[in-house]
Design a protein around this motif. Sequence first.
Motif, PDB file in Angstrom:
ATOM      1  N   ASN A 137       0.837  -1.191   0.000  1.00  0.00           N
ATOM      2  CA  ASN A 137       0.000   0.000   0.000  1.00  0.00           C
ATOM      3  C   ASN A 137       0.874   1.244   0.000  1.00  0.00           C
ATOM      4  OD1 ASN A 137      -2.082   1.806   0.239  1.00  0.00           O
ATOM      5  ND2 ASN A 137      -2.171   1.613   2.456  1.00  0.00           N
ATOM      6  N   LEU A 138       1.475   1.539  -1.140  1.00  0.00           N
ATOM      7  CA  LEU A 138       2.314   2.721  -1.257  1.00  0.00           C
ATOM      8  C   LEU A 138       1.767   3.563  -2.403  1.00  0.00           C
ATOM      9  CD1 LEU A 138       5.745   0.889  -1.085  1.00  0.00           C
ATOM     10  CD2 LEU A 138       4.771   2.309   0.707  1.00  0.00           C
ATOM     11  N   ARG A 180      -1.844  16.016   4.043  1.00  0.00           N
ATOM     12  CA  ARG A 180      -0.833  15.463   4.922  1.00  0.00           C
ATOM     13  C   ARG A 180      -0.269  16.572   5.777  1.00  0.00           C
ATOM     14  NH1 ARG A 180       2.802  12.179   2.126  1.00  0.00           N
ATOM     15  NH2 ARG A 180       3.926  12.464   4.049  1.00  0.00           N
ATOM     16  N   GLY A 191       6.517  13.553   9.300  1.00  0.00           N
ATOM     17  CA  GLY A 191       5.439  13.775   8.346  1.00  0.00           C
ATOM     18  C   GLY A 191       4.449  12.635   8.440  1.00  0.00           C
ATOM     19  N   GLY A 192       3.187  12.925   8.117  1.00  0.00           N
ATOM     20  CA  GLY A 192       2.190  11.872   8.171  1.00  0.00           C
ATOM     21  C   GLY A 192       1.092  12.123   7.158  1.00  0.00           C
ATOM     22  N   SER A 193       0.463  11.043   6.709  1.00  0.00           N
ATOM     23  CA  SER A 193      -0.646  11.181   5.780  1.00  0.00           C
ATOM     24  C   SER A 193      -1.661  10.095   6.092  1.00  0.00           C
ATOM     25  CB  SER A 193      -0.164  11.038   4.340  1.00  0.00           C
ATOM     26  OG  SER A 193       0.327   9.730   4.146  1.00  0.00           O
ATOM     27  N   GLY A 194      -2.787  10.156   5.444  1.00  0.00           N
ATOM     28  CA  GLY A 194      -3.801   9.134   5.656  1.00  0.00           C
ATOM     29  C   GLY A 194      -4.923   9.329   4.670  1.00  0.00           C
ATOM     30  N   GLU A 195      -5.803   8.331   4.589  1.00  0.00           N
ATOM     31  CA  GLU A 195      -6.918   8.423   3.643  1.00  0.00           C
ATOM     32  C   GLU A 195      -7.897   9.493   4.081  1.00  0.00           C
ATOM     33  OE1 GLU A 195      -5.786   5.770   4.986  1.00  0.00           O
ATOM     34  OE2 GLU A 195      -5.240   4.357   3.399  1.00  0.00           O
ATOM     35  N   SER A 227      -0.117   4.417  15.237  1.00  0.00           N
ATOM     36  CA  SER A 227       1.049   3.897  14.513  1.00  0.00           C
ATOM     37  C   SER A 227       2.116   4.973  14.300  1.00  0.00           C
ATOM     38  CB  SER A 227       0.624   3.283  13.187  1.00  0.00           C
ATOM     39  OG  SER A 227       0.029   4.256  12.366  1.00  0.00           O
ATOM     40  N   LEU A 228       1.731   6.250  14.375  1.00  0.00           N
ATOM     41  CA  LEU A 228       2.733   7.311  14.252  1.00  0.00           C
ATOM     42  C   LEU A 228       2.968   8.001  15.599  1.00  0.00           C
ATOM     43  CD1 LEU A 228       1.878   9.123  10.903  1.00  0.00           C
ATOM     44  CD2 LEU A 228       3.986   7.948  11.473  1.00  0.00           C
ATOM     45  N   ASN A 281       4.361   0.953   4.327  1.00  0.00           N
ATOM     46  CA  ASN A 281       4.116   2.393   4.286  1.00  0.00           C
ATOM     47  C   ASN A 281       4.238   2.922   5.708  1.00  0.00           C
ATOM     48  OD1 ASN A 281       3.152   4.965   4.170  1.00  0.00           O
ATOM     49  ND2 ASN A 281       1.458   4.473   2.803  1.00  0.00           N
ATOM     50  N   GLU A 327       3.987   5.615   7.094  1.00  0.00           N
ATOM     51  CA  GLU A 327       3.058   6.608   7.622  1.00  0.00           C
ATOM     52  C   GLU A 327       1.708   6.003   8.008  1.00  0.00           C
ATOM     53  OE1 GLU A 327       3.021   9.721   4.757  1.00  0.00           O
ATOM     54  OE2 GLU A 327       4.913  10.553   5.467  1.00  0.00           O
ATOM     55  N   THR A 328       1.468   4.762   7.579  1.00  0.00           N
ATOM     56  CA  THR A 328       0.177   4.180   7.933  1.00  0.00           C
ATOM     57  C   THR A 328       0.292   2.787   8.566  1.00  0.00           C
ATOM     58  OG1 THR A 328       0.005   3.333   5.694  1.00  0.00           O
ATOM     59  CG2 THR A 328      -1.139   5.391   6.147  1.00  0.00           C
ATOM     60  N   ALA A 329       1.466   2.169   8.483  1.00  0.00           N
ATOM     61  CA  ALA A 329       1.575   0.783   8.937  1.00  0.00           C
ATOM     62  C   ALA A 329       1.423   0.674  10.452  1.00  0.00           C
ATOM     63  CB  ALA A 329       2.910   0.206   8.510  1.00  0.00           C
ATOM     64  N   THR A 330       0.771  -0.390  10.881  1.00  0.00           N
ATOM     65  CA  THR A 330       0.637  -0.633  12.315  1.00  0.00           C
ATOM     66  C   THR A 330       1.837  -1.446  12.792  1.00  0.00           C
ATOM     67  OG1 THR A 330      -0.498  -2.706  11.977  1.00  0.00           O
ATOM     68  CG2 THR A 330      -1.860  -0.722  12.050  1.00  0.00           C
ATOM     69  N   PRO A 331       2.136  -1.405  14.104  1.00  0.00           N
ATOM     70  CA  PRO A 331       3.271  -2.180  14.621  1.00  0.00           C
ATOM     71  C   PRO A 331       3.182  -3.663  14.258  1.00  0.00           C
ATOM     72  CG  PRO A 331       2.401  -0.719  16.310  1.00  0.00           C
ATOM     73  CD  PRO A 331       1.471  -0.617  15.141  1.00  0.00           C
TER      74      PRO A 331
END
Lengths: 533, 325
Positions: free
Chosen positions: A51-52, A272, A425-429, A450-451, B41, B43-47
């Motif tokens: 998922n990139l 983002r 930096g962070g992003s999301g749907e 997760s961030l 990813n 920025e979105t991946a969980t541990p």
Amino acid sequence: MKIGKHVRPIAFGAGAILMGLFSVAPADVVAQELRIATSYKLMTLDPHFANLNETNSLLSQIYERLVYQDEKLEMKPSLATSWRRLSETRWEFKLRENVKFHNGAAFTSADVVHSIDRIQNLLKPPSGGYQSYVKGIKSVSAPDALTVTFETNGSLPSLPLFLSSIFIVSKQASGFLTTEQLNGGTPPPNGTGPYTFKNWRSGESFEVVRNDDYWGGRPSWSDVTFRIIENPAARVAALSTGDVDIADFIPARDVPSLKQRGATVANISAARLNFVQFDVANDQAPGVTDKAGKSIPNPFRDVKVRRALAMAVDRNVIVDKILSGFGTAAAQVFPNGLPGTSANLVTEPPRYPEAKALLAEAGYPNGFNVVLAGPAGRYPGDLESLQAIAQSWARIGVGVQPLAVPFSVFNTKRAAGEYGIWYGGGSGESADILVSALLGTANSQGDRGSLNYGKYSNPAFDEMLGKAQGIEVGPERYGAIATATEFVLRDQPIIPLYHFDHVFGYGKKVATYTMHPRGWTTAMQAAPSTEAK
Amino acid sequence: MALLSVITGRLSQAFLLIFVMSLVGFIGIHSVGNPVYNVVNIETATPEEIRRATILLGLDQPVWRQYLVFVQNVATGTFGTSYIYHQPAFGLVLDKLSATFELALFAMLVATVLGLGLGVLAGTRPGSPLDRVIVTSSVYALSVPSFWLSMMLILVGAVMTGWFPPGGRGLTANLLGFDWSFLTSDGLRHLVLPVLALAIPNIALIARLARAGTVEVERMEFTRFCVAKGLSRRRILFHHTLPNISLPIVTIVGLQFGGMLAFAVVVESIFAWPGVGKLLIDSIQLLDRPVVMATLTFTAIAFVALNTLVDLVYVVLDPRVRIST
């Protein structure tokens, strides 16, 4: 790259001659070819592998999703024409009629079931990115050829959003195709999208051709070639010389020279955030010392310190000077106006005396020293932002030693807890996904925090956000998410800095390019010029 | 016999070199960072996803065990699977090889021919204006950094004049299972600028060597004897001067060619030339260890092979080497 005044006429002269040459060629053939220089490296032809943005952006020419997330981040019908919630845990999706895969097979509900099944049961990590989207799906069934029913584990109002990430592949009689088979190109990638696969060279190029049977009408371009050019200067050069028609992710400093050469530049605030994050959990924060260099207890656990530091950041300098105006000062996770953002959260100019007083109140009248870590060359303005922050904070007595390291090193060290304060930096749907990743308390399901490397935990916020995320998609949900964001940011667990702009450039062949806040590069976003048709 | 001992000596050297290099490279990449953050990813991946990806890539194992797995993969010839592309690493390197090879070969051809020509021209006329021009410009050509040279070539050759494309490989045609740019006219146009960028410093280097050699040889007694004997200048040049100055030039051509095959990173990046150097730098940035190791191994082999070749050419060129072995 600057060109002396006296050479410009020569260059333009040569350009005019070249244009003259091209106009002799049959315009129809030339005009419908689109060449795009992209920084996105296509890593695999398996649409469910990773998922990139890199892969999703390019593969979306070939594959489609049930739901399309438009440039306002709203859900729009794509392969599904409508959807509704039958009960708390049951959803029904009606599929589009008369859709064909590139190999001629009709698109039916069996393909949807197959695609979900492939992600849930065939693929092993690192194709993990998509597994989090289908985790909440208990079962998928196909009551008829154009209806799909989803059974979810508990309430899942975000199901359409999750499905807007999942590409639908064709069901094979022989079972699942493996990633190796897909990468090998036999059978060739088979989707329902506006373009069909022609050729792929990893790290080099990706070519597609028009799908004349596309359900959404005849696509604009006959041939589309993506050239993977990771070096931004090389992308700019390719666009300036007319070697490509579109170049994505243009550095802000190259915009004036591109415009001068006749290229058009489009930009949009990215969905983002770049921010400063604190270690708020440990008794000692690495790299934080008093002015004499002796280590001190973690000052970031005190909200007054965090607020004082936030007050002393000059976002306008970052946006105007560092990003050359191609960015927006940030007061929340997404640019104001996108779903889930709050109009009440606005940026303020720096207030140094007040910040200094607040710092003194917290017990640091002379300030302290920090090592501010960040990745170098990952985000527009990352390195320069570290320096700008260092200058601002020096005015309230906080000495900053900027520490910029390569992104992979940064990630490893941040995860190992070696930084006390850092730029990230962070992003999301969607806004709620990013806010919960950044500020939610990490939980056992793994869908929060997760961030949240600062280990910030605010149970009241977690509860508010949880409630908001349980509400059906719509204004009520967005309002609740905005309220939860306002609530948590009062505690200043991060300092939002800026949303940089995605900046794309395009030449004469393209009339408009519809920018997407998630930074996608596709041929579908480019409309051909009328005279080129 | 001489040939055999040269080859066996080189082979054992090569194995030692590759072993040491693989160890250093492996530990080096390992200590830079964790590749798993480039695979998911971040920025979105969980541990949990990160943990599972780590296990899948075998990164949860101790380093020595990872190294053993790597050695096993080398033995099977795949070098393991790329973390990023999910393809056999050696295949990826092979894919890029033709691009680098044709670039380096053309650059070296241009450099050798022009460098030798200019060097001999200057060397036979020491002190003349032509000599001074060649010597001075070679200093500039050698001291210019290659990224600047590349940028200037793009600026002049592509942006201002529009004569050549600023980057990429252009159209390719297939020969012997590889794609080559030089077989199509579009590909040839794409070759010009990067070839020049690689060749210019080498022209200067070879020209200086050739000039120095020529000046020295021209002063030797046998040359004077040849002149006294009444041989034509042409005959002296081709039969006596050139063979005598060829050894250092062959050495430098071999070394520089190896360097181009492996480390034309700057030129390949700026011209978006999809070769081995670009693959190496991309893979280092993404910590794609299997690909880095495959590229480094290829580099080591290329260097050893070229050096061996140079030694063999010595044997042909220099009778003294033949006698001493």
